[in-house]
Design an enzyme around this catalytic site. Sequence first.
Site, PDB file in Angstrom:
ATOM      1  N   MET A   1      -4.466   5.025  -5.235  1.00  0.00           N
ATOM      2  CA  MET A   1      -4.658   5.701  -4.969  1.00  0.00           C
ATOM      3  C   MET A   1      -6.109   6.739  -4.144  1.00  0.00           C
ATOM      4  O   MET A   1      -6.966   7.057  -4.238  1.00  0.00           O
ATOM      5  CB  MET A   1      -3.307   7.105  -4.267  1.00  0.00           C
ATOM      6  CG  MET A   1      -3.933   7.757  -2.891  1.00  0.00           C
ATOM      7  SD  MET A   1      -2.336   9.614  -3.189  1.00  0.00           S
ATOM      8  CE  MET A   1      -0.731   8.942  -4.220  1.00  0.00           C
ATOM      9  N   PRO A   2      -6.791   5.921  -3.230  1.00  0.00           N
ATOM     10  CA  PRO A   2      -7.788   5.666  -2.785  1.00  0.00           C
ATOM     11  C   PRO A   2      -7.429   7.591  -1.877  1.00  0.00           C
ATOM     12  O   PRO A   2      -6.794   7.859  -0.999  1.00  0.00           O
ATOM     13  CB  PRO A   2      -8.267   5.335  -0.790  1.00  0.00           C
ATOM     14  CG  PRO A   2      -6.917   3.807  -1.323  1.00  0.00           C
ATOM     15  CD  PRO A   2      -6.141   4.425  -2.319  1.00  0.00           C
ATOM     16  N   PHE A   3      -7.997   8.335  -1.679  1.00  0.00           N
ATOM     17  CA  PHE A   3      -8.585   9.422  -1.598  1.00  0.00           C
ATOM     18  C   PHE A   3      -9.983  10.101  -0.878  1.00  0.00           C
ATOM     19  O   PHE A   3     -11.070   9.758  -1.401  1.00  0.00           O
ATOM     20  CB  PHE A   3      -8.162  10.728  -1.980  1.00  0.00           C
ATOM     21  CG  PHE A   3      -8.620  12.101  -1.263  1.00  0.00           C
ATOM     22  CD1 PHE A   3      -7.507  13.062  -0.912  1.00  0.00           C
ATOM     23  CD2 PHE A   3      -9.559  13.180  -1.352  1.00  0.00           C
ATOM     24  CE1 PHE A   3      -7.554  14.580  -0.395  1.00  0.00           C
ATOM     25  CE2 PHE A   3      -9.658  14.111  -0.691  1.00  0.00           C
ATOM     26  CZ  PHE A   3      -8.453  14.849  -0.439  1.00  0.00           C
ATOM     27  N   ALA A  38      -0.510   4.554   0.931  1.00  0.00           N
ATOM     28  CA  ALA A  38      -0.999   5.260  -0.504  1.00  0.00           C
ATOM     29  C   ALA A  38      -2.658   6.408   0.249  1.00  0.00           C
ATOM     30  O   ALA A  38      -2.742   7.120  -0.966  1.00  0.00           O
ATOM     31  CB  ALA A  38      -1.123   4.527  -1.473  1.00  0.00           C
ATOM     32  N   GLN A  40      -4.673   8.567   1.406  1.00  0.00           N
ATOM     33  CA  GLN A  40      -5.015  10.432   2.203  1.00  0.00           C
ATOM     34  C   GLN A  40      -6.221  10.423   2.559  1.00  0.00           C
ATOM     35  O   GLN A  40      -7.447  10.064   2.029  1.00  0.00           O
ATOM     36  CB  GLN A  40      -4.893  10.740   0.348  1.00  0.00           C
ATOM     37  CG  GLN A  40      -3.086  10.254   0.098  1.00  0.00           C
ATOM     38  CD  GLN A  40      -2.882  11.239  -0.194  1.00  0.00           C
ATOM     39  OE1 GLN A  40      -3.041  12.322   0.449  1.00  0.00           O
ATOM     40  NE2 GLN A  40      -1.139  10.996  -0.142  1.00  0.00           N
TER      41      GLN A  40
END
Length: 74
Positions: A1-3, A38, A40
Amino acid sequence: MPFVSIRISGSASREQKAGIVADVTSSLVSRLGKNPAAVQIVIEEVSTENYGAGGILLVDRDAKKGDAHAVPNR
């Protein structure tokens, strides 16, 4: 999940921030194949009174230029 965490000096409108979120999400989807659901993203607005560069606060530098939203030369 990229943040993704983005900090900007000053402020941006809701529309500008929505555009940034859409653009960054699109980039991660197209370049890394990430699921857009996904991704964020947090945008933090830093007051120019709380951010310094070149030894002075941005608010003081901008006051000298007469432009509260001036972009520093790079």
